[in-house]
Write a protein that holds these residues in place. Structure first.
Motif, short mmCIF file in Angstrom:
data_model
loop_
_atom_site.label_atom_id
_atom_site.label_comp_id
_atom_site.label_asym_id
_atom_site.label_seq_id
_atom_site.Cartn_x
_atom_site.Cartn_y
_atom_site.Cartn_z
N GLY A 127 -4.97 -0.45 -0.97
CA GLY A 127 -3.69 -0.96 -1.46
C GLY A 127 -2.76 0.18 -1.83
O GLY A 127 -3.06 1.36 -1.58
N GLU A 233 10.43 6.96 -3.84
CA GLU A 233 10.56 5.87 -2.88
C GLU A 233 11.89 6.07 -2.14
O GLU A 233 12.89 6.41 -2.78
N ILE A 269 6.55 -0.31 -0.41
CA ILE A 269 7.43 -1.47 -0.14
C ILE A 269 8.22 -1.27 1.16
O ILE A 269 8.36 -2.18 1.96
C1 LIG Z 1 6.66 1.58 -4.55
C2 LIG Z 1 5.29 1.11 -4.92
N1 LIG Z 1 4.27 1.98 -4.95
C3 LIG Z 1 3.02 1.60 -5.28
C4 LIG Z 1 2.72 0.30 -5.59
C5 LIG Z 1 1.33 -0.10 -5.95
O1 LIG Z 1 0.79 -0.92 -4.95
P1 LIG Z 1 -0.44 -1.89 -5.25
O2 LIG Z 1 0.06 -2.92 -6.21
O3 LIG Z 1 -0.80 -2.43 -3.90
O4 LIG Z 1 -1.54 -1.07 -5.82
C6 LIG Z 1 3.76 -0.65 -5.57
C7 LIG Z 1 3.49 -2.07 -5.90
O5 LIG Z 1 4.36 -2.90 -5.94
C8 LIG Z 1 5.07 -0.24 -5.25
O6 LIG Z 1 6.08 -1.10 -5.25
#
Ligand SMILES: Cc1ncc(COP(=O)(O)O)c(C=O)c1O
Length: 463
Positions: A127, A233, A269
């Motif tokens: 994830g 991001e 995202i």
């Molecule tokens: C920009 C970003 N990075 C990392 C994550 C973490 O991802 P996860 O919830 O799959 O661990 C998210 C979760 O929404 C996110 O929006």
């Protein structure tokens, strides 16, 4: 919709069954980032979906304007992904340790084909948080291998969100995170880009460059030999869909090159088409060193993420025991999830979902402009793929937000839900992130619903 033998999916469910499910959830389930008292006894339970639409256990249909939690890019009800998962699971679900499977290998090849650096190598995880953790660990080890043995610091931007695990919460400094005591040593933070409320006075491009330059100031102040990575991001969703001018990421690239710091793009995202390109920084002609992805790589049909390293970074890990990346996640790149990802990406290519993101993103942004007829709409952000936001203010001139007592955080989601729109982030900022398969009529449905909700809100607030 999918034929199924699960009796719970033939619905509407009986009142008794729904009550039983609510009871079990109320007694035993932790909903993520939610107060139990807020949902106990009225948890929304969905039992099926198709395209952008989802259906509850009681048979109500809603349009999911958030694509799940920013991930359902191919839309709901894709039976060919289910078929691919079934085929893999019945062949071999997971291999003996130290070996691989066909879908995992093919997925690594497919990602490299889609990624701007075709020599890229993927480290698969489960994830987004793990993808970020992996990218940061990779950057630290890469720095060591390249002679920066003391480099452990990582620079991120305030108000960004990079994940929920103990290290990733140190990055970004989300005000919504629980206090966890001391952060990861070496977590450093700089000013984030905000197009609506510029953090400095001046022309937006100059301000964006000034924001980017803060990374350089911190690197120089800390000593370049101590800094392993900088992470951002391409568009911050957590900070309200903040789209920077092209110069911002271009400047980040220059700074990273100048000081030999690894540039990590958190595309959890934005990766896989959300910004109208397969990968976000392509919009600005920028190639990061490592890209963290998750969510849309499978459209949420199975949990999977990856740290995608450019060939330059990945090749540093080829050598002897000293060069080995000693990082291991048991279910990283699980064959079932890899099979889902491959089937998902096949749909993306066949239906040109990235092109649709670009085209429908432009249409959504244009239609959202009509909402300026409401005086409480302060800003509309979007136009770069299918990620947009409408920001509400009590006064357009001063850009003052509504006071918390106005209750927008509870009112807006309800008013939209009453119009059959599911959102997750709706309050001062209404975030929109629909499936990339959305069409014009469905976009009109969303915009009409927001229009109606704003009208109701204005009446209720007496503004
Ligand atoms: C920009 C970003 N990075 C990392 C994550 C973490 O991802 P996860 O919830 O799959 O661990 C998210 C979760 O929404 C996110 O929006």
């Amino acid at each position: 919709m999918t034929a199924t033998t699960n009796p719970d999916i033939t619905h509407p469910l009986s009142g008794e069954r729904i009550e039983e499910l609510q009871q079990i959830a109320g007694d035993h389930l932790f909903m993520h980032a939610a107060q139990t008292n807020d949902w106990r006894g009225k948890l929304r339970v969905y039992v099926r979906g198709e395209g952008v639409w989802v259906e509850t256990a009681t048979g109500e249909r809603h349009l999911d304007a958030m694509a799940g939690l920013w991930y359902k890019s191919a839309g709901y009800g894709r039976t060919e992904i289910a078929d691919a998962v079934y085929a893999q699971m019945t062949a071999i679900d997971s291999p003996p340790a130290g070996s691989s499977t066909i879908p995992q290998i093919e997925l690594a090849g497919k990602v490299a084909e889609l990624y701007p650096d075709h020599g890229a190598r993927s480290f698969f995880v489960s994830g987004g948080s793990e993808a970020v953790e992996t990218a940061v660990k990779m950057a630290k080890k890469y720095s060591q291998l390249k002679g920066k043995g003391g480099a452990f610091k990582v620079i991120s931007r305030r108000y960004s969100y990079h994940g929920g695990t103990a290290m990733s919460v140190s990055l970004g400094r989300s005000p919504a995170a629980d206090p966890m005591g001391p952060e990861m040593p070496g977590a450093l933070h700089v000013t984030n880009w905000n197009s609506y409320r510029l953090p400095f006075v001046g022309d937006p491009v100059d301000v964006a460059i000034k924001c980017a330059n803060e990374f350089e100031e911190v690197i120089k102040h800390q000593g370049p030999e101590t800094v392993a990575a900088m992470i951002a991001e391409p568009v911050s969703a957590a900070y309200g869909i903040q789209i920077p001018p092209a110069e911002y990421w271009q400047r980040l690239r220059e700074i990273a090159d100048k000081y030999n710091v690894v540039l990590i793009a958190d595309e959890v995202i934005t990766g896989f088409g959300r910004l109208g390109e397969w990968f976000g920084p392509t919009n600005w002609g920028v190639q990061p060193d490592i890209t963290a992805v998750a969510k849309a790589i499978t459209s949420g049909y199975a949990p999977l993420g990856a740290a995608i390293a450019t060939k330059k970074i990945a090749d540093a890990f080829i050598g002897g025991p000293n060069e080995t990346f000693r990082h291991l996640i048991t279910f990283g790149g699980h064959p079932i999830a890899s099979a889902a990802a491959l089937a998902n990406l096949k749909i993306f290519e066949r239906e040109d979902l990235v092109g649709n993101s670009r085209r429908m993103g432009t249409y959504l942004y244009e239609q959202l402009q009509t909402l300026f007829s409401h005086n409480i709409v302060g800003d509309v952000r979007g136009g770069l793929g299918l990620l947009a936001a409408v920001e509400l203010v009590s006064d357009r001139k001063s850009k003052s937000p509504f006071p918390a007592a106005a209750g927008l955080a509870t009112k807006m989601p309800k008013m939209l839900f009453d119009r059959n729109i599911v959102t997750f982030r709706a309050g001062d900022v209404i975030s929109l992130c629909p499936p990339l398969s959305i069409n014009k009529e469905e976009i009109d449905f969303i915009v009409d619903a927001i229009d109606g909700a704003l009208e109701e809100l204005e009446i209720e607030l007496g503004v």
